[in-house]
Write a protein that holds these residues in place. Structure first.
Motif, PDB file in Angstrom:
ATOM      1  N   ARG A 245     -41.086  39.307  25.287  1.00  0.00           N
ATOM      2  CA  ARG A 245     -40.944  39.037  26.656  1.00  0.00           C
ATOM      3  C   ARG A 245     -39.934  37.715  26.826  1.00  0.00           C
ATOM      4  O   ARG A 245     -38.824  37.719  27.649  1.00  0.00           O
ATOM      5  N   THR A 246     -40.298  36.663  26.329  1.00  0.00           N
ATOM      6  CA  THR A 246     -39.550  35.273  26.438  1.00  0.00           C
ATOM      7  C   THR A 246     -38.407  35.229  25.870  1.00  0.00           C
ATOM      8  O   THR A 246     -37.442  35.051  26.314  1.00  0.00           O
ATOM      9  N   LEU A 247     -38.159  36.031  24.613  1.00  0.00           N
ATOM     10  CA  LEU A 247     -37.141  36.150  23.945  1.00  0.00           C
ATOM     11  C   LEU A 247     -36.030  36.993  24.889  1.00  0.00           C
ATOM     12  O   LEU A 247     -34.784  36.659  24.672  1.00  0.00           O
ATOM     13  N   ALA A 248     -36.434  38.151  25.409  1.00  0.00           N
ATOM     14  CA  ALA A 248     -35.535  39.061  26.056  1.00  0.00           C
ATOM     15  C   ALA A 248     -35.172  38.194  27.344  1.00  0.00           C
ATOM     16  O   ALA A 248     -33.870  38.303  27.590  1.00  0.00           O
ATOM     17  N   TRP A 249     -35.758  37.432  27.985  1.00  0.00           N
ATOM     18  CA  TRP A 249     -35.374  36.744  28.971  1.00  0.00           C
ATOM     19  C   TRP A 249     -34.389  35.404  28.443  1.00  0.00           C
ATOM     20  O   TRP A 249     -33.336  35.368  29.261  1.00  0.00           O
ATOM     21  N   ILE A 250     -34.614  34.814  27.402  1.00  0.00           N
ATOM     22  CA  ILE A 250     -33.743  33.714  26.842  1.00  0.00           C
ATOM     23  C   ILE A 250     -32.325  34.438  26.437  1.00  0.00           C
ATOM     24  O   ILE A 250     -31.179  34.203  26.948  1.00  0.00           O
ATOM     25  N   GLY A 251     -32.414  35.688  26.068  1.00  0.00           N
ATOM     26  CA  GLY A 251     -31.016  36.211  25.710  1.00  0.00           C
ATOM     27  C   GLY A 251     -30.178  36.806  26.899  1.00  0.00           C
ATOM     28  O   GLY A 251     -29.077  36.677  26.947  1.00  0.00           O
ATOM     29  N   LEU A 252     -31.114  37.344  28.003  1.00  0.00           N
ATOM     30  CA  LEU A 252     -30.455  37.722  29.081  1.00  0.00           C
ATOM     31  C   LEU A 252     -29.888  36.587  29.805  1.00  0.00           C
ATOM     32  O   LEU A 252     -28.544  36.780  30.226  1.00  0.00           O
ATOM     33  N   SER A 253     -30.636  35.767  30.007  1.00  0.00           N
ATOM     34  CA  SER A 253     -30.048  34.535  30.959  1.00  0.00           C
ATOM     35  C   SER A 253     -29.138  33.655  29.960  1.00  0.00           C
ATOM     36  O   SER A 253     -27.795  33.258  30.781  1.00  0.00           O
ATOM     37  N   GLY A 254     -28.951  33.811  29.033  1.00  0.00           N
ATOM     38  CA  GLY A 254     -27.823  33.091  28.269  1.00  0.00           C
ATOM     39  C   GLY A 254     -26.681  33.771  28.102  1.00  0.00           C
ATOM     40  O   GLY A 254     -25.521  33.339  28.432  1.00  0.00           O
ATOM     41  N   LEU A 255     -26.791  35.076  28.056  1.00  0.00           N
ATOM     42  CA  LEU A 255     -25.496  36.014  28.251  1.00  0.00           C
ATOM     43  C   LEU A 255     -24.917  35.790  29.488  1.00  0.00           C
ATOM     44  O   LEU A 255     -23.737  35.676  29.781  1.00  0.00           O
ATOM     45  N   VAL A 256     -25.843  35.901  30.647  1.00  0.00           N
ATOM     46  CA  VAL A 256     -25.416  35.733  31.972  1.00  0.00           C
ATOM     47  C   VAL A 256     -24.804  34.476  32.465  1.00  0.00           C
ATOM     48  O   VAL A 256     -23.508  34.254  32.767  1.00  0.00           O
ATOM     49  N   MET A 257     -25.402  33.493  31.901  1.00  0.00           N
ATOM     50  CA  MET A 257     -24.943  32.153  31.938  1.00  0.00           C
ATOM     51  C   MET A 257     -23.642  31.683  31.342  1.00  0.00           C
ATOM     52  O   MET A 257     -22.584  30.991  31.885  1.00  0.00           O
ATOM     53  N   ALA A 258     -23.675  32.087  30.206  1.00  0.00           N
ATOM     54  CA  ALA A 258     -22.453  32.183  29.157  1.00  0.00           C
ATOM     55  C   ALA A 258     -21.166  32.736  30.076  1.00  0.00           C
ATOM     56  O   ALA A 258     -19.798  32.476  29.757  1.00  0.00           O
ATOM     57  N   GLY A 259     -21.462  34.131  30.445  1.00  0.00           N
ATOM     58  CA  GLY A 259     -20.295  34.952  31.001  1.00  0.00           C
ATOM     59  C   GLY A 259     -19.751  34.301  32.406  1.00  0.00           C
ATOM     60  O   GLY A 259     -18.657  34.471  32.350  1.00  0.00           O
ATOM     61  N   THR A 260     -20.743  33.704  32.855  1.00  0.00           N
ATOM     62  CA  THR A 260     -20.348  32.878  34.274  1.00  0.00           C
ATOM     63  C   THR A 260     -19.166  31.865  33.802  1.00  0.00           C
ATOM     64  O   THR A 260     -18.518  31.486  34.402  1.00  0.00           O
ATOM     65  N   GLN A 261     -19.787  30.984  33.027  1.00  0.00           N
ATOM     66  CA  GLN A 261     -19.059  29.773  32.469  1.00  0.00           C
ATOM     67  C   GLN A 261     -17.789  30.280  31.803  1.00  0.00           C
ATOM     68  O   GLN A 261     -16.639  29.564  32.347  1.00  0.00           O
TER      69      GLN A 261
END
Length: 92
Positions: free
Chosen positions: A48-64
């Protein structure tokens, strides 16, 4: 890029990151029924933690990436030079 544009771009980036984090957390809570996992909680399941890390990283990188491209197109675009023709008189 001028100092004013750099400051404006930094402010827009910070606000966008905060909004993306709120939207992401709300979406996670709505989909899973739980708050986003705390990365420092040893009781939290690793998957669950890895899923959160992957999803939040993808969203933040996408906004950047979106903001960088927006900044490149809007604030760093070079204006076309102004052409002034001097000395061309039309005398007959």
């Amino acid at each position: 890029m001028s100092l004013g544009n750099k400051i404006a771009f930094a402010i827009v980036g910070a606000v966008t990151a905060a909004v993306a984090d709120k939207v992401l957390s709300g979406t996670w809570t709505r989909l899973t029924g739980n708050k986003p996992p705390s990365l420092s909680d040893p009781e939290e399941p690793v998957a669950r933690t890895l899923a959160w890390i992957g999803l939040s990283g993808l969203v933040m990188a996408g906004t950047q990436i979106f903001l960088n491209r927006l900044g490149e197109n809007r604030w760093q675009a070079k204006p076309k030079p102004l052409v002034v023709e001097i000395g061309k008189n039309k005398r007959k």
